[in-house]
Design a protein around this motif. Structure first.
Motif, short mmCIF file in Angstrom:
data_model
loop_
_atom_site.label_atom_id
_atom_site.label_comp_id
_atom_site.label_asym_id
_atom_site.label_seq_id
_atom_site.Cartn_x
_atom_site.Cartn_y
_atom_site.Cartn_z
N THR A 1 0.83 -1.19 0.00
CA THR A 1 0.00 0.00 0.00
C THR A 1 0.87 1.25 0.00
OG1 THR A 1 -0.13 0.14 2.41
CG2 THR A 1 -1.80 -1.22 1.29
N SER A 2 0.25 2.39 -0.23
CA SER A 2 1.00 3.66 -0.24
C SER A 2 1.61 3.96 1.12
CB SER A 2 0.09 4.80 -0.69
OG SER A 2 -1.01 4.91 0.20
N SER A 3 1.05 3.39 2.19
CA SER A 3 1.62 3.59 3.52
C SER A 3 2.71 2.58 3.84
CB SER A 3 0.53 3.54 4.58
OG SER A 3 -0.07 2.27 4.60
N GLY A 4 3.00 1.65 2.90
CA GLY A 4 4.08 0.69 3.09
C GLY A 4 3.66 -0.65 3.65
#
Length: 164
Positions: free
Chosen positions: A20-23
């Protein structure tokens, strides 16, 4: 509903991995679990119905699953059962999911080779030479096994399947 469950079955789809974009790393696959029973009248083994599960794994487990598990392999999955109703404009149904705590090869069907995997947390210590395939070099594995670090600090384990 959140119950603990352990399921054995066959990986029915190629594991799908995303970050995800948050890692947050996520790997998921479909698992087919069929029961077999002996029919005394026919004197033969028969397959009962197949249960289908969506298995989702997160963080380090997700990285290990995508490198270790392939479609067609027999696995054991333990985690939390989630049953959710769903509907869209055309249909409705029930989703049966397992949020995995543990995924491993079913050793009744194969043998495996244990390979320690590196931590994926950016703040965790990384080995001096990091290979591009995400696995530790053999000498780094030997060093990690000899060090007094706790297993969580040395990196989580990964199983690689070897069909017998």
């Amino acid at each position: 509903m959140s119950d603990s469950i352990t399921v054995t079955g066959i990986v029915a789809t190629t594991p799908r991995h995303l970050v995800t974009s948050s890692g947050l790393a996520i790997t998921s696959f479909r698992l087919a679990s069929s029961q077999r029973r002996f029919d005394r009248v026919k004197q033969t083994w028969v397959d009962a119905e197949t249960n289908w599960y969506t298995v989702s794994s997160f963080r380090q487990l997700a990285h290990n699953v995508v490198h270790s598990v392939q479609k067609g392999e027999h696995v054991v999955v333990a985690g939390r059962l989630r049953i959710r109703p769903w509907e869209n404009a055309d249909r409705n149904g029930t989703s049966v999911e397992v949020e995995a705590d543990t995924v491993g090869h079913d050793l009744a069907w194969c043998s495996t080779v244990y390979t320690r995997s590196p931590p994926t947390n950016a703040s965790a210590p990384q080995p001096a030479e990091q290979p591009t395939d995400g696995f530790l070099p053999a000498d780094a594995v030997a060093d990690a096994e000899e060090s007094p670090q706790a297993p969580a600090e040395a990196g989580a384990g990964m199983l690689v399947g070897v069909d017998s």
